[in-house]
Motif scaffolding. Sequence first.
Motif, PDB file in Angstrom:
ATOM      1  N   ALA A 174       0.947  -1.138  -0.104  1.00  0.00           N
ATOM      2  CA  ALA A 174      -0.083  -0.040   0.088  1.00  0.00           C
ATOM      3  C   ALA A 174       0.893   1.328   0.150  1.00  0.00           C
ATOM      4  CB  ALA A 174      -0.879  -0.032   1.181  1.00  0.00           C
ATOM      5  N   ALA A 175       1.803   1.216   0.663  1.00  0.00           N
ATOM      6  CA  ALA A 175       2.677   2.489   0.689  1.00  0.00           C
ATOM      7  C   ALA A 175       3.417   2.715  -0.508  1.00  0.00           C
ATOM      8  CB  ALA A 175       3.860   2.232   1.921  1.00  0.00           C
ATOM      9  N   TYR A 176       3.944   1.788  -1.193  1.00  0.00           N
ATOM     10  CA  TYR A 176       4.339   1.864  -2.638  1.00  0.00           C
ATOM     11  C   TYR A 176       3.295   2.253  -3.623  1.00  0.00           C
ATOM     12  CZ  TYR A 176       9.383   0.488  -1.373  1.00  0.00           C
ATOM     13  OH  TYR A 176      10.332   0.278  -0.799  1.00  0.00           O
ATOM     14  N   THR A 177       2.336   1.815  -3.301  1.00  0.00           N
ATOM     15  CA  THR A 177       1.167   2.279  -4.205  1.00  0.00           C
ATOM     16  C   THR A 177       0.819   3.497  -4.277  1.00  0.00           C
ATOM     17  OG1 THR A 177       0.194  -0.106  -4.381  1.00  0.00           O
ATOM     18  CG2 THR A 177      -0.913   1.713  -5.097  1.00  0.00           C
ATOM     19  N   VAL A 178       0.814   4.050  -2.919  1.00  0.00           N
ATOM     20  CA  VAL A 178       0.464   5.408  -2.594  1.00  0.00           C
ATOM     21  C   VAL A 178       1.408   6.267  -3.212  1.00  0.00           C
ATOM     22  CG1 VAL A 178       0.237   7.020  -0.841  1.00  0.00           C
ATOM     23  CG2 VAL A 178      -1.136   5.133  -0.682  1.00  0.00           C
ATOM     24  N   SER A 179       2.941   5.833  -3.031  1.00  0.00           N
ATOM     25  CA  SER A 179       3.769   6.583  -3.642  1.00  0.00           C
ATOM     26  C   SER A 179       3.732   6.918  -5.199  1.00  0.00           C
ATOM     27  CB  SER A 179       5.190   6.018  -3.424  1.00  0.00           C
ATOM     28  OG  SER A 179       6.461   6.581  -3.950  1.00  0.00           O
ATOM     29  N   ALA A 180       3.398   6.000  -5.936  1.00  0.00           N
ATOM     30  CA  ALA A 180       3.109   5.754  -7.449  1.00  0.00           C
ATOM     31  C   ALA A 180       2.103   6.732  -7.729  1.00  0.00           C
ATOM     32  CB  ALA A 180       2.901   4.298  -7.758  1.00  0.00           C
ATOM     33  N   VAL A 181       1.073   6.496  -6.940  1.00  0.00           N
ATOM     34  CA  VAL A 181      -0.155   7.415  -7.115  1.00  0.00           C
ATOM     35  C   VAL A 181       0.105   8.873  -6.932  1.00  0.00           C
ATOM     36  CG1 VAL A 181      -2.458   8.032  -6.541  1.00  0.00           C
ATOM     37  CG2 VAL A 181      -1.855   5.577  -6.736  1.00  0.00           C
ATOM     38  N   SER A 182       0.658   9.145  -6.050  1.00  0.00           N
ATOM     39  CA  SER A 182       1.289  10.581  -5.758  1.00  0.00           C
ATOM     40  C   SER A 182       2.057  11.070  -6.719  1.00  0.00           C
ATOM     41  CB  SER A 182       1.783  10.555  -4.515  1.00  0.00           C
ATOM     42  OG  SER A 182       3.048  10.005  -4.342  1.00  0.00           O
ATOM     43  N   ARG A 190       2.272  12.913 -15.949  1.00  0.00           N
ATOM     44  CA  ARG A 190       3.434  13.255 -17.009  1.00  0.00           C
ATOM     45  C   ARG A 190       4.749  12.626 -16.180  1.00  0.00           C
ATOM     46  NH1 ARG A 190       3.253  16.732 -21.114  1.00  0.00           N
ATOM     47  NH2 ARG A 190       5.304  17.041 -20.851  1.00  0.00           N
ATOM     48  N   TRP A 191       4.849  11.961 -15.114  1.00  0.00           N
ATOM     49  CA  TRP A 191       5.988  11.576 -14.341  1.00  0.00           C
ATOM     50  C   TRP A 191       6.850  10.836 -15.373  1.00  0.00           C
ATOM     51  CZ3 TRP A 191       8.805   7.623 -12.807  1.00  0.00           C
ATOM     52  CH2 TRP A 191       9.764   7.725 -11.874  1.00  0.00           C
ATOM     53  N   MET A 192       6.537   9.821 -15.968  1.00  0.00           N
ATOM     54  CA  MET A 192       7.403   9.202 -16.852  1.00  0.00           C
ATOM     55  C   MET A 192       7.916   9.852 -18.086  1.00  0.00           C
ATOM     56  SD  MET A 192       5.445   5.429 -17.003  1.00  0.00           S
ATOM     57  CE  MET A 192       6.858   4.550 -17.859  1.00  0.00           C
ATOM     58  N   SER A 240      11.902   5.496 -15.691  1.00  0.00           N
ATOM     59  CA  SER A 240      10.475   5.097 -15.990  1.00  0.00           C
ATOM     60  C   SER A 240      10.032   3.977 -15.188  1.00  0.00           C
ATOM     61  CB  SER A 240      10.125   5.762 -17.348  1.00  0.00           C
ATOM     62  OG  SER A 240      10.172   6.749 -17.558  1.00  0.00           O
ATOM     63  N   PRO A 241      10.957   2.815 -15.436  1.00  0.00           N
ATOM     64  CA  PRO A 241      10.217   1.371 -15.123  1.00  0.00           C
ATOM     65  C   PRO A 241      10.004   1.539 -13.501  1.00  0.00           C
ATOM     66  CG  PRO A 241      12.102   1.165 -16.544  1.00  0.00           C
ATOM     67  CD  PRO A 241      11.972   2.694 -16.283  1.00  0.00           C
ATOM     68  N   ALA A 242      10.259   2.324 -12.723  1.00  0.00           N
ATOM     69  CA  ALA A 242      10.144   2.639 -11.398  1.00  0.00           C
ATOM     70  C   ALA A 242       8.559   2.784 -11.112  1.00  0.00           C
ATOM     71  CB  ALA A 242      10.905   3.521 -10.745  1.00  0.00           C
ATOM     72  N   LEU A 243       7.783   3.795 -11.861  1.00  0.00           N
ATOM     73  CA  LEU A 243       6.515   3.617 -11.790  1.00  0.00           C
ATOM     74  C   LEU A 243       5.646   2.712 -11.976  1.00  0.00           C
ATOM     75  CD1 LEU A 243       4.340   5.924 -11.032  1.00  0.00           C
ATOM     76  CD2 LEU A 243       4.068   6.343 -13.560  1.00  0.00           C
ATOM     77  N   PRO A 244       5.565   1.909 -13.026  1.00  0.00           N
ATOM     78  CA  PRO A 244       4.841   0.571 -13.079  1.00  0.00           C
ATOM     79  C   PRO A 244       5.072  -0.252 -12.189  1.00  0.00           C
ATOM     80  CG  PRO A 244       6.447   0.756 -14.875  1.00  0.00           C
ATOM     81  CD  PRO A 244       6.404   2.052 -14.278  1.00  0.00           C
ATOM     82  N   LEU A 245       6.563  -0.435 -11.825  1.00  0.00           N
ATOM     83  CA  LEU A 245       6.999  -1.309 -10.751  1.00  0.00           C
ATOM     84  C   LEU A 245       6.207  -1.113  -9.383  1.00  0.00           C
ATOM     85  CD1 LEU A 245       9.032  -3.615 -10.336  1.00  0.00           C
ATOM     86  CD2 LEU A 245      10.602  -1.977  -9.442  1.00  0.00           C
ATOM     87  N   GLU A 246       6.147   0.247  -8.881  1.00  0.00           N
ATOM     88  CA  GLU A 246       5.332   0.272  -7.820  1.00  0.00           C
ATOM     89  C   GLU A 246       3.980   0.352  -7.993  1.00  0.00           C
ATOM     90  OE1 GLU A 246       6.390   4.576  -7.058  1.00  0.00           O
ATOM     91  OE2 GLU A 246       7.869   3.939  -5.462  1.00  0.00           O
ATOM     92  N   LEU A 247       3.318   0.686  -9.359  1.00  0.00           N
ATOM     93  CA  LEU A 247       1.805   0.570  -9.346  1.00  0.00           C
ATOM     94  C   LEU A 247       1.422  -0.948  -9.241  1.00  0.00           C
ATOM     95  CD1 LEU A 247       1.193   3.069 -12.155  1.00  0.00           C
ATOM     96  CD2 LEU A 247       0.315   3.219  -9.992  1.00  0.00           C
TER      97      LEU A 247
END
Length: 322
Positions: A174-182, A190-192, A240-247
């Motif tokens: 949940a913590a990592y998902t919140v990080s990705a959503v934020s 436009r983060w990626m 960029s792969p960090a975002l889908p990894l967290e999501l």
Amino acid sequence: MSDAPASTRPALWRRAASWLFRREPFEVRAWEGFVMRLLFAVLVLRESFPPFLKFTTQPKPNGLAHWFDFTFLGDPSTCHALWVGWNVALVLYVLGLAMPLTLGYLVFCSVSYGTLGNSQGWVGHTFQGVTLVIVAQWFASLWSLVRCGWKRLLFSPERAVRLEVYWTQQMLVAAYTVSAVSKLIGSRGRWMWETPLFGLQIRKSTEQDYYNSLTGSLTENQGLAQALIDHPWLARLVISPALPLELCFCLALLNRRIAAVYGLLIIFFHTMVTEMMRLGFAYNKQMLFIFFCNAPFWIVVLVRRFKPEFPLVVDARYEARR
């Protein structure tokens, strides 16, 4: 050309996908829970705020400090007494004794000192993940107490251990998902695309680290920072792969195999960020290693393949494959 018919290729992919993503709840054994608690307690012992925090005011109340006065925690005698209790509670925690009470005490200390520290005009989140894990395990122990009855207050059954581990994993996910959503909300999606600006963050963190300690060099990592700015597609490819990894971190809850893979991938990403920006993420990496990679379990699985008489029992699914 391969002689194998083309129709067999999808079956191979399906078997591989099933092996990696098949839903298999974790059958955490008592010894496994003990090792996890021991490693986590060693991690928690590194926390420095109970014996050293001497704040006696909360000029900028944050969180619970809006309703409660935590300044009594800055008194040296109070701080010392709580620190002794902190160590005793960690010993009881490792042994799995009176978990609702033990974890409740750890939650009180961690949240209270964290609130007081964050009420000084700045906000830090270094220990946030550890506190979330303690809170998750406390709620799991309370729920197990409700399910198993008050006779289990002192000794927790094995299923309670499983629940505490699983809720811990969910809290970290949940913590990592919140990080990705934020990230998505803060960048308006436009983060990626904006990852080349990561180079500016590297320069900022390098200068901040230098002026905080007056050690190192202002030019450290500047070549990397400039390379990310000058070559935007390189930055997008690397970062960029960090975002889908967290999501998609929720996939790590499917089984032990994908949990270990995800844990290693995110540890690798944290390590890369540490090298670039001097941001430690030490607690995060260790918690991922303990609760997702779970190296002791895989070591025992490997040993039992060659020595079936080895006394430690693992998940029944892996026992059947010896």
